[in-house]
Design a protein around this motif. Structure first.
Motif, PDB file in Angstrom:
ATOM      1  N   VAL A  13       0.870  -1.171   0.000  1.00  0.00           N
ATOM      2  CA  VAL A  13       0.000   0.000   0.000  1.00  0.00           C
ATOM      3  C   VAL A  13       0.906   1.220   0.000  1.00  0.00           C
ATOM      4  CG1 VAL A  13      -1.741   1.294   1.273  1.00  0.00           C
ATOM      5  CG2 VAL A  13      -1.798  -1.196   1.263  1.00  0.00           C
ATOM      6  N   ARG A  14       0.636   2.151  -0.912  1.00  0.00           N
ATOM      7  CA  ARG A  14       1.428   3.381  -0.979  1.00  0.00           C
ATOM      8  C   ARG A  14       0.539   4.555  -0.608  1.00  0.00           C
ATOM      9  NH1 ARG A  14       5.255   3.658  -6.062  1.00  0.00           N
ATOM     10  NH2 ARG A  14       6.233   5.119  -4.653  1.00  0.00           N
ATOM     11  N   ASP A  15       0.961   5.306   0.365  1.00  0.00           N
ATOM     12  CA  ASP A  15       0.217   6.476   0.817  1.00  0.00           C
ATOM     13  C   ASP A  15       0.744   7.696   0.069  1.00  0.00           C
ATOM     14  OD1 ASP A  15      -1.318   8.301   2.127  1.00  0.00           O
ATOM     15  OD2 ASP A  15      -0.270   8.146   4.049  1.00  0.00           O
ATOM     16  N   ALA A  16      -0.110   8.304  -0.731  1.00  0.00           N
ATOM     17  CA  ALA A  16       0.301   9.448  -1.547  1.00  0.00           C
ATOM     18  C   ALA A  16       0.735  10.630  -0.696  1.00  0.00           C
ATOM     19  CB  ALA A  16      -0.839   9.870  -2.471  1.00  0.00           C
ATOM     20  N   ARG A  17       0.177  10.743   0.489  1.00  0.00           N
ATOM     21  CA  ARG A  17       0.532  11.874   1.356  1.00  0.00           C
ATOM     22  C   ARG A  17       1.916  11.711   1.975  1.00  0.00           C
ATOM     23  NH1 ARG A  17      -4.633  11.154   4.821  1.00  0.00           N
ATOM     24  NH2 ARG A  17      -3.972   9.085   4.261  1.00  0.00           N
ATOM     25  N   THR A  24       6.125  11.778  -6.123  1.00  0.00           N
ATOM     26  CA  THR A  24       4.926  12.473  -6.591  1.00  0.00           C
ATOM     27  C   THR A  24       5.067  12.840  -8.068  1.00  0.00           C
ATOM     28  OG1 THR A  24       4.560  13.372  -4.389  1.00  0.00           O
ATOM     29  CG2 THR A  24       3.419  14.455  -6.199  1.00  0.00           C
ATOM     30  N   LEU A  25       6.238  13.323  -8.451  1.00  0.00           N
ATOM     31  CA  LEU A  25       6.485  13.668  -9.853  1.00  0.00           C
ATOM     32  C   LEU A  25       6.371  12.424 -10.728  1.00  0.00           C
ATOM     33  CD1 LEU A  25       7.443  15.791 -11.966  1.00  0.00           C
ATOM     34  CD2 LEU A  25       9.741  14.944 -11.504  1.00  0.00           C
TER      35      LEU A  25
END
Length: 86
Positions: A13-17, A24-25
């Motif tokens: 699971v990857r948390d974007a925050r 992010t790029l």
């Protein structure tokens, strides 16, 4: 038990925050590349942009053939004018 993707288990699971700026790029590169980021209009623009090189190649060959035909016609006219008359 081994983790297998075909069993439908969540492997990560990857948390974007919690991502850094580089991650992010990179997460934006793919949606921008295929137009997915801007919906249907973006996909249409990405498709059209992908067809531009083909269009340029086809029109380039057409121009080259036209110039080649013109050069042959000019050479034929020159040789007909320089040929001795009857």
């Amino acid at each position: 038990m081994d983790r297998c993707p075909w069993r439908g288990e969540v492997l990560a699971v990857r948390d974007a925050r919690a991502q850094g700026a580089g991650d992010t790029l990179l997460a934006w590169v793919h949606p921008l590349h295929n137009g997915e980021a801007f919906g249907l209009a973006g996909r249409i623009v990405a498709c059209a942009a992908g067809l531009v090189p083909l269009l340029l190649a086809v029109t380039g060959v057409m121009r080259w053939l036209d110039r080649r035909r013109g050069e042959r016609a000019r050479r034929a006219r020159r040789s007909a004018l320089s040929a001795p008359g009857p």
